[in-house]
Design an enzyme around this catalytic site. Sequence first.
Site, PDB file in Angstrom:
ATOM      1  N   ASN A  12      16.085  41.573  23.357  1.00 42.82           N
ATOM      2  CA  ASN A  12      14.572  41.460  23.299  1.00 42.82           C
ATOM      3  C   ASN A  12      13.949  42.863  24.155  1.00 42.82           C
ATOM      4  OD1 ASN A  12      12.002  41.139  24.807  1.00 42.82           O
ATOM      5  ND2 ASN A  12      12.147  38.814  24.640  1.00 42.82           N
ATOM      6  N   HIS A  15       9.781  44.492  27.236  1.00 37.08           N
ATOM      7  CA  HIS A  15       9.670  45.360  28.323  1.00 37.08           C
ATOM      8  C   HIS A  15       9.693  46.631  28.393  1.00 37.08           C
ATOM      9  CE1 HIS A  15       8.547  41.404  30.213  1.00 37.08           C
ATOM     10  NE2 HIS A  15       9.834  40.827  29.985  1.00 37.08           N
ATOM     11  N   HIS A  48       8.227  39.439  21.212  1.00 39.06           N
ATOM     12  CA  HIS A  48       7.391  38.217  21.356  1.00 39.06           C
ATOM     13  C   HIS A  48       5.967  39.056  21.311  1.00 39.06           C
ATOM     14  CE1 HIS A  48       5.753  34.760  24.267  1.00 39.06           C
ATOM     15  NE2 HIS A  48       5.223  35.052  23.137  1.00 39.06           N
ATOM     16  N   ARG A  50       2.524  38.259  22.027  1.00 35.96           N
ATOM     17  CA  ARG A  50       1.929  37.525  22.921  1.00 35.96           C
ATOM     18  C   ARG A  50       0.094  37.593  22.526  1.00 35.96           C
ATOM     19  NH1 ARG A  50       4.729  35.477  27.844  1.00 35.96           N
ATOM     20  NH2 ARG A  50       2.863  34.292  28.243  1.00 35.96           N
ATOM     21  N   ARG A  54       0.106  41.857  25.745  1.00 34.65           N
ATOM     22  CA  ARG A  54       0.171  42.530  26.854  1.00 34.65           C
ATOM     23  C   ARG A  54       1.429  43.373  26.619  1.00 34.65           C
ATOM     24  NH1 ARG A  54       2.433  37.606  30.889  1.00 34.65           N
ATOM     25  NH2 ARG A  54       0.712  36.746  30.143  1.00 34.65           N
ATOM     26  N   GLU A  75       8.904  36.101  18.243  1.00 27.07           N
ATOM     27  CA  GLU A  75       8.725  35.022  19.123  1.00 27.07           C
ATOM     28  C   GLU A  75       7.048  34.860  19.026  1.00 27.07           C
ATOM     29  OE1 GLU A  75       9.962  35.140  23.282  1.00 27.07           O
ATOM     30  OE2 GLU A  75      11.834  35.723  22.572  1.00 27.07           O
ATOM     31  N   THR A 106       7.492  33.249  29.890  1.00 30.46           N
ATOM     32  CA  THR A 106       7.872  32.150  29.418  1.00 30.46           C
ATOM     33  C   THR A 106       8.442  31.082  30.421  1.00 30.46           C
ATOM     34  OG1 THR A 106       7.911  33.126  27.269  1.00 30.46           O
ATOM     35  CG2 THR A 106       8.297  30.830  27.246  1.00 30.46           C
ATOM     36  N   GLU A 156      16.274  27.144  20.666  1.00 33.89           N
ATOM     37  CA  GLU A 156      16.945  28.188  21.652  1.00 33.89           C
ATOM     38  C   GLU A 156      16.687  27.365  23.170  1.00 33.89           C
ATOM     39  OE1 GLU A 156      16.134  32.324  21.433  1.00 33.89           O
ATOM     40  OE2 GLU A 156      16.077  32.535  23.757  1.00 33.89           O
ATOM     41  N   HIS A 199      16.831  33.600  28.118  1.00 34.69           N
ATOM     42  CA  HIS A 199      15.846  33.649  29.288  1.00 34.69           C
ATOM     43  C   HIS A 199      16.574  33.862  30.754  1.00 34.69           C
ATOM     44  CE1 HIS A 199      12.119  33.654  31.606  1.00 34.69           C
ATOM     45  NE2 HIS A 199      11.542  33.783  30.491  1.00 34.69           N
TER      46      HIS A 199
HETATM   47  N1  PXP Z   1      14.502  34.041  24.582  1.00 29.22           N
HETATM   48  C1  PXP Z   1      12.929  33.579  24.711  1.00 29.22           C
HETATM   49  C2  PXP Z   1      12.643  32.448  23.702  1.00 29.22           C
HETATM   50  C3  PXP Z   1      12.190  34.449  25.465  1.00 29.22           C
HETATM   51  O1  PXP Z   1      10.939  33.725  25.441  1.00 29.22           O
HETATM   52  C4  PXP Z   1      12.614  35.088  26.239  1.00 29.22           C
HETATM   53  C5  PXP Z   1      11.515  35.976  27.383  1.00 29.22           C
HETATM   54  O2  PXP Z   1      10.355  36.615  26.385  1.00 29.22           O
HETATM   55  C6  PXP Z   1      13.916  35.550  26.173  1.00 29.22           C
HETATM   56  C7  PXP Z   1      14.796  34.875  25.237  1.00 29.22           C
HETATM   57  C8  PXP Z   1      14.428  36.751  26.965  1.00 29.22           C
HETATM   58  O3  PXP Z   1      14.087  36.606  28.298  1.00 29.22           O
HETATM   59  P1  PXP Z   1      14.722  37.719  29.392  1.00 29.22           P
HETATM   60  O4  PXP Z   1      13.831  38.632  29.181  1.00 29.22           O
HETATM   61  O5  PXP Z   1      14.412  37.071  30.817  1.00 29.22           O
HETATM   62  O6  PXP Z   1      15.888  38.156  29.253  1.00 29.22           O
END
Ligand code: PXP
Length: 249
Positions: A12, A15, A48, A50, A54, A75, A106, A156, A199
């Site tokens: 992901n 960030h 994602h 959003r 952001r 996402e 999330t 998920e 997550h």
């Molecule tokens: N899976 C989903 C559905 C998420 O919403 C997120 C966070 O955006 C992640 C995985 C990844 O989570 P993390 O950034 O905490 O590893």
Amino acid sequence: MTPLGSLRLGVNIDHVATVRNARGGDTPDPLRAALMAQEAGCDGITAHLREDRRHISDADIEGLMEVLNVPLNFEMAATEEMQQIALRHRPHAVCIVPEKREERTTEGGLEVAREENKLAHFIAPLRDAGCRVSIFIGADQRQIEAAHRIGAQVIELHSGAYCDAHHEGRFDDRDRELEALREMSAFAHGLGLEVHVGHGLTYETVQPVAAFPEVMELNIGHFLIGEAIFRGLQPAIAEMRRLMDDARG
Ligand code: PXP
């Protein structure tokens, strides 16, 4: 039923965009991070978009669709705007997540059981467009059954509570959360759903989850992007891959 097999790593990149947006310019570029993650051997990229934009932007999604060789897991919240964007791009997968403007990340899974009809209608065109539809939910049998009924192909499971409990030293809670993830992975697989988990996963928390044979994909972002500051993105991903493979082996 989805055959049991190797475990995929989805990276992901949200960030990277968070850091870029802190200054409003073009760097660091999430597309460059995605291409590096792809070179490092990840099996997919997650982003994602959003509602408040952001981190990931509309242009990022467009760019990812153009440059990636690995599948994009898009996402999104269950809104009409996001549905239109997904239908325009037709990514490999869409993951429907709950979204609150005031949250930092999330926080929980989607309430599928309460909104079954609405969600069934919402995901039908996405499935028809060829996207694999994933629903982000807690390790809760009622939600899994509802996700199955509405026609999702994938769930998920939210691993945030397990990871938080581990890092806060609440080991009884951690073990209970892990057991729920284990049981619900097996339950969902038994219904014919493909099971992903994501997550909050870190080097310390990934292995017990990676060891569940029914789990086909882990989606990991925040920790990897943070770790990349210290060891570089590709070594950070390679170490996660190694831990996952060890746990699976
Ligand atoms: N899976 C989903 C559905 C998420 O919403 C997120 C966070 O955006 C992640 C995985 C990844 O989570 P993390 O950034 O905490 O590893």
